[in-house]
Scaffold this motif. Sequence first.
Motif, PDB file in Angstrom:
ATOM      1  N   TYR A  72       0.807  -1.226   0.000  1.00 14.17           N
ATOM      2  CA  TYR A  72       0.000   0.000   0.000  1.00 14.17           C
ATOM      3  C   TYR A  72       0.840   1.276   0.000  1.00 14.17           C
ATOM      4  CZ  TYR A  72      -3.826  -3.177   1.103  1.00 14.17           C
ATOM      5  OH  TYR A  72      -4.745  -4.198   1.061  1.00 14.17           O
ATOM      6  N   GLY A  73       2.130   1.135   0.216  1.00 11.90           N
ATOM      7  CA  GLY A  73       2.997   2.302   0.197  1.00 11.90           C
ATOM      8  C   GLY A  73       3.048   3.069   1.496  1.00 11.90           C
ATOM      9  N   GLY A  74       2.248   2.716   2.463  1.00 11.21           N
ATOM     10  CA  GLY A  74       2.225   3.425   3.742  1.00 11.21           C
ATOM     11  C   GLY A  74       0.970   3.099   4.512  1.00 11.21           C
ATOM     12  N   LEU A  75       0.689   3.910   5.528  1.00  8.37           N
ATOM     13  CA  LEU A  75      -0.459   3.677   6.403  1.00  8.37           C
ATOM     14  C   LEU A  75      -0.996   5.016   6.884  1.00  8.37           C
ATOM     15  CD1 LEU A  75      -2.010   1.318   7.843  1.00  8.37           C
ATOM     16  CD2 LEU A  75      -0.477   1.671   9.793  1.00  8.37           C
ATOM     17  N   ASP A  76      -2.315   5.169   6.823  1.00  6.92           N
ATOM     18  CA  ASP A  76      -2.949   6.412   7.263  1.00  6.92           C
ATOM     19  C   ASP A  76      -3.522   6.328   8.663  1.00  6.92           C
ATOM     20  OD1 ASP A  76      -2.918   8.142   4.738  1.00  6.92           O
ATOM     21  OD2 ASP A  76      -3.755   6.259   4.006  1.00  6.92           O
TER      22      ASP A  76
END
Length: 284
Positions: A72-76
């Motif tokens: 996902y490329g990262g986390l929010d």
Amino acid sequence: MSRRTVLITGTSTGIGLATVAAARRDGWQVVATVRDPDRADELRELLVDVRQLDVTDEQSVARCMAGVVRDYGGLDALVNNAGVANSDPTMEMSTMAALRANLEVNFFGVVAVSRLAMPLLRASHGRLVTVGSVHGVIGQPFNEAYCAAKFAVEGFMESLAPVAEAHGVRVSLVVPGFVPDTRFGYFPDVNRHTLHADSGPYADTYADYLDWVGGQGWESAGQPAREVAEVVLATLEAERPAFRVPAGRWAEEYLAHKLADRDGAAVQELARTWLGRGPGPAGG
């Protein structure tokens, strides 16, 4: 990331499962984690990404976080929901191993996931929401180990919140009361008879406690898991969420027996001054 990504722990039943459904409905990209993938049938029906994660296993946590970054490329956002109940009537009737195991899941598991998520949340200016409990503010008879863990979570998150905020991450605790429509605290081999038999010198006192629970106590204060999930989601999406968010009117009134600073705003404002930041914006 084209859509916001949230990782939610402890999602096979109850509040976790309901939070997954609510987040997916509102357009979040959901990574739903479970300790045992064989218990994830209801999750898979929601068509979300289901991943194995044991919060007590640091390697499992690291693998899961690495997979989220890769895919996902990262986390929010992170929602710490995984937890276990305690089936022993009192600490005296329990074992040190069982007491430590309770803290391992309910406190150290929260820390283990949060510490690896924080670099990702700093990068996204994201949200860290933990499902706490009224037991983390007011001690409950015959729940010593669970209350100790939830008190520890309260202290940890209250200390982390002003530092995380200074680096763009909002930290909140959602505080529910009793949630009957969940398998949390379900022990198929444990019933009133076995609990009474295992209570030793406290048997009569424990019987009185069980009468209260089944009468005017938690049963009368219950709220459905989906209700708590909506509070979790609203906290994730609020522009300036409070630090402590009661999950309903009953929880708010119950906390008022002990707390003057019900949403944690006064403590957070004080802590900002220790970091040289001055008063925070309106709304916390």
